[in-house]
Design an enzyme around this catalytic site. Structure first.
Site, PDB file in Angstrom:
ATOM      1  N   GLU A  70       0.914  -1.390   0.155  1.00 22.49           N
ATOM      2  CA  GLU A  70       0.441   0.027   0.145  1.00 22.49           C
ATOM      3  C   GLU A  70       1.137   0.905   0.240  1.00 22.49           C
ATOM      4  OE1 GLU A  70      -4.101  -0.624   2.334  1.00 22.49           O
ATOM      5  OE2 GLU A  70      -2.283  -0.599   3.446  1.00 22.49           O
ATOM      6  N   CYS A  71       0.822   2.192  -1.045  1.00 23.36           N
ATOM      7  CA  CYS A  71       1.549   3.778  -0.945  1.00 23.36           C
ATOM      8  C   CYS A  71       2.853   2.977  -0.682  1.00 23.36           C
ATOM      9  CB  CYS A  71       0.953   4.199   0.358  1.00 23.36           C
ATOM     10  SG  CYS A  71       0.958   6.183  -0.418  1.00 23.36           S
TER      11      CYS A  71
END
Length: 446
Positions: free
Chosen positions: A324-325
């Site tokens: 994630e990210c």
């Protein structure tokens, strides 16, 4: 199935402001520490998607901090978490986001939903009688929102404080006037506050800030609120027997407590590790690389060759990975930091993650699939340069363009941050791989 009612009563308030930058985060933390030091049990919550403010609030209150957001976490969960906290706490503080009425749903919407009074923090720097007009505007804007008192922040002198108190319209009172003080200042960087574990002397500063508030007359408790709802049903045990390795250190720290709680409630065992410090992965069936500040530690990440090898072995074995990210950024072939220096992280996806020096994306988003709608948000200061075609894009509720979701073998990677409790079945599929590709191929997005 019958549900169990949950009832509780506690002093409670939503700490808010006319806009960002008014000082509500530190006022909330100082209030939490003030009442904790007085021997009270304090719980703090945060409205909306935010990882950094809760870190400080946990240190201030000494208790876990969860997010509340009528859309992302759902109205039922908002009511449940508050009612559950009211069964044990003497004081509940909810830190708002942005301005009181900003966003949809706004902090005001949460206060109305839960029946909490709002307590605005207004920066009084450079303001005199206009302070009363701002307070009156906030109090009168929505007929169902209760505002009886306000807090003045960054007050220049006792005389300035008296002037502000005299400006209050009928029906409103000044709870306290906080003077300008170094104890009330906390550093930030491009994604928000500096992480709590990086702030040397944070405990001592919080104690000092609590004293500032006490001297300003802010040691009085807000009104008592009765909170009642029904307990949620437990999630299905879809991760029974699975061991998930979770990256958690100074570079990877953007993790909702509720996400960890859900994984464990579904039967998973969590094993935490540090891509900065460790030479390998824990024994695991799946891997989670959450967001954080990998760009600040890119050289160390690139230099940890044993960790690179362990993650590649995990990937080549077909074991699930969620990135994630910040996790997505380190899965690229190249990461270019804010100084323009190029680093070689894990290399699971072709292309480059490049810091831009400005906000690149912000907003609420969701991923709607046959296995449920995973809700969450995006917020980053980097851009991706890749020839890889996403399998789907998230649906944009507000803000920036919808984020791409990439699949590379067993890897699922995106800038999108998901709130796992919004879609337990989809979350389980991400960490088992079972039915995930079919769910993503049949999902709806922008």
């Amino acid at each position: 199935m019958t549900t169990t009612p949950i009832r509780g009563e506690a002093h409670a308030a939503l700490i808010t402001a006319p806009g960002s930058g008014q000082g509500k985060s530190m006022v909330t933390a100082a209030l939490a520490r003030l009442h904790r030091n007085a021997g009270r049990r304090v719980r703090v919550f945060k409205h909306g998607p935010d990882y950094l403010d809760p870190m400080v609030q946990e240190v201030a209150s000494g208790a876990p901090v969860y997010q509340l957001h009528p859309w992302m976490t759902g109205t039922a969960e908002c009511r449940w978490r508050l009612a559950e906290a009211a069964r044990e706490a003497d004081l509940i503080l909810v830190e708002g986001s942005m301005g009181l009425f900003d966003g949809d749903p706004s902090s005001a919407d949460l206060a109305i939903l839960a029946g909490l009074p709002a307590l605005p923090v207004i920066d009084a720097w450079g303001m005199a009688q206009t302070f009363g007009a701002v307070a009156q505007g906030l109090a009168n804007f929505h007929p169902r929102l209760a505002i009886h008192e306000v807090i003045a922040n960054r007050v220049g002198s006792p005389g300035h404080g008296r002037l502000l108190a005299d400006s209050m319209p009928e029906g409103l009172a000044l709870l306290g006037a906080i003077p300008r003080s170094d104890a009330m200042a906390i550093p930030d960087r491009h994604l928000g506050l500096v992480q709590a574990n990086e702030l040397e002397g944070l405990d001592a500063q919080l104690d000092a800030a609590a004293e500032v508030l006490a001297e300003a007359g802010l040691d009085r408790l807000p009104a008592r609120v009765e909170l009642e709802t029904e307990a949620p049903e437990p999630p299905p045990r879809l991760l029974e027997g699975r061991r998930i390795a979770v990256a958690r250190d100074a570079a990877f720290a953007f993790i909702y407590r509720a996400n960890l709680d859900l994984l464990e409630a579904m039967g998973a065992e969590l094993a935490f590790f540090s891509p900065l410090e460790d030479a390998g992965l824990p024994v695991c069936d799946a891997l989670w690389l959450p967001g954080g500040y990998p760009e600040l530690h890119a050289a160390r990440i690139a230099a940890n060759a044993p960790m690179h090898a362990a993650i590649r072995v995990h990937h080549e074995a077909g074991k699930p990975i969620l990135a994630e990210c910040g996790g997505l950024m380190v899965c690229m072939e190249r990461l270019v930091d804010e100084h323009g220096a190029e680093h070689a992280p894990f290399g699971l996806l072709p292309g480059t993650a490049r810091m831009t020096g400005k906000l690149s994306a912000l907003g609420l988003q969701s991923l709607d699939t046959a296995l449920g709608e995973l809700r969450g948000h995006t917020y980053h200061h980097s851009q991706l340069e890749t020839a890889r075609v996403p399998v789907v894009r998230a649906r944009r509720l507000a803000g920036s363009a919808a984020e791409a979701i990439y699949r590379e073998g067993s890897l699922t990677a995106s800038y999108f941050h998901g709130y796992f409790p919004s879609a337990p079945a989809l979350t389980a599929a991400i960490f088992t791989g079972s039915g995930l590709d079919a769910a993503l191929c049949n999902s709806s997005g922008d």
